[in-house]
Design a protein around this motif. Structure first.
Motif, PDB file in Angstrom:
ATOM      1  N   MET A   1     -11.581 -50.983 -12.875  1.00 29.42           N
ATOM      2  CA  MET A   1     -10.208 -51.105 -12.280  1.00 29.42           C
ATOM      3  C   MET A   1      -9.315 -49.658 -12.599  1.00 29.42           C
ATOM      4  O   MET A   1      -9.264 -49.462 -13.793  1.00 29.42           O
ATOM      5  CB  MET A   1      -9.426 -52.490 -12.890  1.00 29.42           C
ATOM      6  CG  MET A   1      -8.032 -52.644 -12.459  1.00 29.42           C
ATOM      7  SD  MET A   1      -7.525 -54.039 -13.281  1.00 29.42           S
ATOM      8  CE  MET A   1      -7.450 -53.669 -14.895  1.00 29.42           C
ATOM      9  N   MET A   2      -8.422 -49.174 -11.932  1.00 35.99           N
ATOM     10  CA  MET A   2      -7.916 -47.676 -12.109  1.00 35.99           C
ATOM     11  C   MET A   2      -6.538 -48.459 -12.570  1.00 35.99           C
ATOM     12  O   MET A   2      -5.859 -49.361 -11.905  1.00 35.99           O
ATOM     13  CB  MET A   2      -7.887 -47.355 -10.684  1.00 35.99           C
ATOM     14  CG  MET A   2      -6.999 -45.825 -11.069  1.00 35.99           C
ATOM     15  SD  MET A   2      -8.064 -44.656 -12.008  1.00 35.99           S
ATOM     16  CE  MET A   2      -7.130 -43.368 -11.775  1.00 35.99           C
ATOM     17  N   THR A   3      -6.129 -48.111 -13.706  1.00 37.45           N
ATOM     18  CA  THR A   3      -4.661 -48.595 -14.409  1.00 37.45           C
ATOM     19  C   THR A   3      -3.817 -47.131 -14.418  1.00 37.45           C
ATOM     20  O   THR A   3      -4.178 -46.207 -14.665  1.00 37.45           O
ATOM     21  CB  THR A   3      -5.142 -49.179 -15.688  1.00 37.45           C
ATOM     22  OG1 THR A   3      -5.696 -48.084 -16.699  1.00 37.45           O
ATOM     23  CG2 THR A   3      -5.786 -50.278 -15.874  1.00 37.45           C
ATOM     24  N   VAL A   4      -2.612 -47.769 -14.119  1.00 35.59           N
ATOM     25  CA  VAL A   4      -1.387 -46.442 -14.335  1.00 35.59           C
ATOM     26  C   VAL A   4      -0.238 -46.827 -14.899  1.00 35.59           C
ATOM     27  O   VAL A   4       0.218 -48.053 -14.776  1.00 35.59           O
ATOM     28  CB  VAL A   4      -1.121 -46.258 -12.454  1.00 35.59           C
ATOM     29  CG1 VAL A   4      -0.280 -45.023 -12.302  1.00 35.59           C
ATOM     30  CG2 VAL A   4      -2.447 -45.973 -11.989  1.00 35.59           C
ATOM     31  N   VAL A   5       0.260 -45.948 -15.491  1.00 45.20           N
ATOM     32  CA  VAL A   5       1.686 -46.079 -15.944  1.00 45.20           C
ATOM     33  C   VAL A   5       2.425 -44.982 -15.080  1.00 45.20           C
ATOM     34  O   VAL A   5       2.281 -43.944 -14.921  1.00 45.20           O
ATOM     35  CB  VAL A   5       1.729 -45.579 -17.501  1.00 45.20           C
ATOM     36  CG1 VAL A   5       3.215 -45.399 -17.900  1.00 45.20           C
ATOM     37  CG2 VAL A   5       1.113 -46.715 -18.574  1.00 45.20           C
ATOM     38  N   LEU A   6       3.672 -45.644 -14.653  1.00 46.29           N
ATOM     39  CA  LEU A   6       4.425 -45.024 -13.753  1.00 46.29           C
ATOM     40  C   LEU A   6       5.592 -44.687 -14.427  1.00 46.29           C
ATOM     41  O   LEU A   6       6.307 -45.721 -14.974  1.00 46.29           O
ATOM     42  CB  LEU A   6       4.930 -45.931 -12.490  1.00 46.29           C
ATOM     43  CG  LEU A   6       5.758 -45.462 -11.564  1.00 46.29           C
ATOM     44  CD1 LEU A   6       5.442 -44.180 -10.783  1.00 46.29           C
ATOM     45  CD2 LEU A   6       5.596 -46.355 -10.148  1.00 46.29           C
ATOM     46  N   VAL A   7       5.991 -43.216 -14.379  1.00 46.02           N
ATOM     47  CA  VAL A   7       7.303 -42.955 -14.968  1.00 46.02           C
ATOM     48  C   VAL A   7       8.214 -42.351 -14.129  1.00 46.02           C
ATOM     49  O   VAL A   7       8.033 -41.180 -13.554  1.00 46.02           O
ATOM     50  CB  VAL A   7       6.977 -41.865 -16.240  1.00 46.02           C
ATOM     51  CG1 VAL A   7       8.203 -41.393 -16.982  1.00 46.02           C
ATOM     52  CG2 VAL A   7       5.840 -42.086 -16.935  1.00 46.02           C
ATOM     53  N   CYS A   8       9.082 -43.045 -13.618  1.00 45.64           N
ATOM     54  CA  CYS A   8      10.199 -42.606 -12.538  1.00 45.64           C
ATOM     55  C   CYS A   8      11.464 -43.227 -12.857  1.00 45.64           C
ATOM     56  O   CYS A   8      11.516 -44.440 -12.831  1.00 45.64           O
ATOM     57  CB  CYS A   8       9.384 -42.902 -11.333  1.00 45.64           C
ATOM     58  SG  CYS A   8      10.360 -42.440  -9.798  1.00 45.64           S
ATOM     59  N   GLY A   9      12.798 -42.286 -12.785  1.00 48.59           N
ATOM     60  CA  GLY A   9      13.954 -43.045 -12.980  1.00 48.59           C
ATOM     61  C   GLY A   9      14.433 -43.490 -11.459  1.00 48.59           C
ATOM     62  O   GLY A   9      15.499 -44.323 -11.713  1.00 48.59           O
ATOM     63  N   ASP A  10      13.923 -43.074 -10.296  1.00 48.96           N
ATOM     64  CA  ASP A  10      14.474 -43.499  -8.962  1.00 48.96           C
ATOM     65  C   ASP A  10      13.783 -45.018  -8.747  1.00 48.96           C
ATOM     66  O   ASP A  10      12.491 -45.038  -8.429  1.00 48.96           O
ATOM     67  CB  ASP A  10      14.111 -42.371  -7.982  1.00 48.96           C
ATOM     68  CG  ASP A  10      14.788 -42.634  -6.745  1.00 48.96           C
ATOM     69  OD1 ASP A  10      14.746 -43.872  -6.303  1.00 48.96           O
ATOM     70  OD2 ASP A  10      14.967 -41.630  -6.117  1.00 48.96           O
ATOM     71  N   LYS A  11      14.543 -45.926  -8.511  1.00 47.32           N
ATOM     72  CA  LYS A  11      14.092 -47.404  -8.389  1.00 47.32           C
ATOM     73  C   LYS A  11      13.239 -47.094  -7.031  1.00 47.32           C
ATOM     74  O   LYS A  11      12.395 -47.722  -6.778  1.00 47.32           O
ATOM     75  CB  LYS A  11      15.188 -48.105  -8.341  1.00 47.32           C
ATOM     76  CG  LYS A  11      15.557 -48.461  -9.781  1.00 47.32           C
ATOM     77  CD  LYS A  11      16.713 -49.454  -9.733  1.00 47.32           C
ATOM     78  CE  LYS A  11      17.257 -49.937 -11.133  1.00 47.32           C
ATOM     79  NZ  LYS A  11      18.295 -50.892 -11.228  1.00 47.32           N
ATOM     80  N   GLY A  12      13.970 -46.543  -5.958  1.00 44.13           N
ATOM     81  CA  GLY A  12      13.325 -46.583  -4.670  1.00 44.13           C
ATOM     82  C   GLY A  12      12.078 -45.738  -4.591  1.00 44.13           C
ATOM     83  O   GLY A  12      10.987 -46.323  -4.164  1.00 44.13           O
ATOM     84  N   LEU A  13      11.984 -44.716  -5.360  1.00 43.40           N
ATOM     85  CA  LEU A  13      10.898 -43.974  -5.429  1.00 43.40           C
ATOM     86  C   LEU A  13       9.600 -44.575  -6.178  1.00 43.40           C
ATOM     87  O   LEU A  13       8.448 -44.706  -5.739  1.00 43.40           O
ATOM     88  CB  LEU A  13      10.839 -42.537  -6.007  1.00 43.40           C
ATOM     89  CG  LEU A  13       9.559 -41.689  -6.215  1.00 43.40           C
ATOM     90  CD1 LEU A  13       8.924 -41.535  -4.915  1.00 43.40           C
ATOM     91  CD2 LEU A  13       9.992 -40.429  -6.950  1.00 43.40           C
ATOM     92  N   ARG A  14      10.321 -45.333  -7.091  1.00 44.97           N
ATOM     93  CA  ARG A  14       9.341 -46.030  -8.218  1.00 44.97           C
ATOM     94  C   ARG A  14       8.501 -47.206  -7.308  1.00 44.97           C
ATOM     95  O   ARG A  14       7.388 -47.661  -7.458  1.00 44.97           O
ATOM     96  CB  ARG A  14       9.863 -46.522  -9.336  1.00 44.97           C
ATOM     97  CG  ARG A  14       8.914 -47.205 -10.307  1.00 44.97           C
ATOM     98  CD  ARG A  14       9.786 -47.258 -11.618  1.00 44.97           C
ATOM     99  NE  ARG A  14      10.644 -48.417 -11.933  1.00 44.97           N
ATOM    100  CZ  ARG A  14      11.842 -48.260 -12.025  1.00 44.97           C
ATOM    101  NH1 ARG A  14      12.177 -46.785 -12.590  1.00 44.97           N
ATOM    102  NH2 ARG A  14      12.978 -49.022 -12.166  1.00 44.97           N
ATOM    103  N   GLN A  15       9.410 -47.948  -6.482  1.00 38.78           N
ATOM    104  CA  GLN A  15       8.758 -49.211  -5.589  1.00 38.78           C
ATOM    105  C   GLN A  15       7.760 -48.488  -4.599  1.00 38.78           C
ATOM    106  O   GLN A  15       6.952 -49.219  -4.447  1.00 38.78           O
ATOM    107  CB  GLN A  15      10.095 -49.882  -4.996  1.00 38.78           C
ATOM    108  CG  GLN A  15       9.370 -51.083  -4.177  1.00 38.78           C
ATOM    109  CD  GLN A  15       8.864 -52.018  -5.229  1.00 38.78           C
ATOM    110  OE1 GLN A  15       9.634 -52.318  -6.209  1.00 38.78           O
ATOM    111  NE2 GLN A  15       7.686 -52.708  -4.699  1.00 38.78           N
ATOM    112  N   SER A  16       8.229 -47.469  -4.007  1.00 37.00           N
ATOM    113  CA  SER A  16       7.181 -46.792  -3.069  1.00 37.00           C
ATOM    114  C   SER A  16       5.885 -46.610  -3.704  1.00 37.00           C
ATOM    115  O   SER A  16       4.902 -46.828  -3.217  1.00 37.00           O
ATOM    116  CB  SER A  16       7.763 -45.575  -2.440  1.00 37.00           C
ATOM    117  OG  SER A  16       9.033 -45.714  -1.761  1.00 37.00           O
ATOM    118  N   VAL A  17       5.698 -45.885  -4.875  1.00 33.45           N
ATOM    119  CA  VAL A  17       4.531 -45.692  -5.613  1.00 33.45           C
ATOM    120  C   VAL A  17       3.987 -46.871  -5.949  1.00 33.45           C
ATOM    121  O   VAL A  17       2.663 -46.955  -5.754  1.00 33.45           O
ATOM    122  CB  VAL A  17       4.796 -44.613  -6.573  1.00 33.45           C
ATOM    123  CG1 VAL A  17       3.665 -44.466  -7.549  1.00 33.45           C
ATOM    124  CG2 VAL A  17       5.402 -43.328  -6.353  1.00 33.45           C
TER     125      VAL A  17
END
Length: 204
Positions: A1-17
């Motif tokens: 299973m591929m696990t990811v930590v997402l670092v992003c201040g833009d809520k819209g971009l974070r949701q898209s990713v």
């Protein structure tokens, strides 16, 4: 299973990713909007991939990359704005294994994520090989030094000194390096003892 930590201040971009990662069957094990929070999550969750937007708060991206380059916990995929004038500098950080431009293109993002993981695996393998070769070189130098001590102390030839160390290694079931280090340590204690004896004689 591929696990990811997402670092992003833009809520819209974070949701898209997040939506893209979920569609690929990957799991987001942590989300952070700031650098300090990102470091805490990365160290806690130990992800397979770190996706970092080039616009975060609490710590500039370059500082975050410095820490991640030092720790080498996971590959970084950088989401880079074409207008970011520091983009070229960010890409030089060793933690950054791939980058993709914003706004995101799903195919480019997916390929960049796979590339980041593959590059990190190659980089880690290369580091391990370099470490192994460095250790071999250190061992060779230690063995050569010990061999020289035996040659000087007992009048042995180079081949005889090496064979003597080999026999000790086999009989004691330990490495040549351990035998060599013991010889070097013994010589050091002997020299220290001789120095003390000389001082005592000089006092007399």
């Amino acid at each position: 299973m591929m696990t990811v930590v997402l670092v992003c201040g833009d809520k819209g971009l974070r949701q898209s990713v997040w939506d893209l990662l979920r569609a690929w069957g990957w799991t987001v094990v942590g989300e952070a909007a700031t650098g300090p929070e990102a470091l805490r999550l990365i160290r806690l969750r130990q992800p397979n991939l770190i996706v970092v937007d080039d616009e975060i708060s609490g710590m500039n991206v370059s500082q975050l990359m410095d820490v991640l380059s030092h720790d080498r916990l996971a590959p970084v995929l950088l989401l880079l704005s074409p207008s970011n004038r520091w983009g070229e500098e960010l890409l030089r950080h060793s933690a950054v294994m791939a980058a993709t431009a914003k706004p995101l293109n799903e195919a480019d993002f997916y390929l960049a994520a796979l590339l980041a993981e593959a590059n990190f695996a190659k980089f880690s393998s290369l580091e391990q090989e370099v470490t192994r070769l460095q250790d071999q070189l250190r061992t060779r130098k230690i063995v050569e030094r010990a061999k020289g001590i035996l040659m000087e102390s007992f009048g042995l030839s180079e081949q005889e000194a090496y064979r003597q160390m080999q026999r000790e290694s086999m009989e004691r079931r330990t490495s040549m390096r351990a035998i060599a280090e013991a010889i070097i340590t013994a010589q050091k204690f002997y020299q220290q003892g001789q120095g003390k004896v000389k001082k005592e004689r000089d006092k007399e």
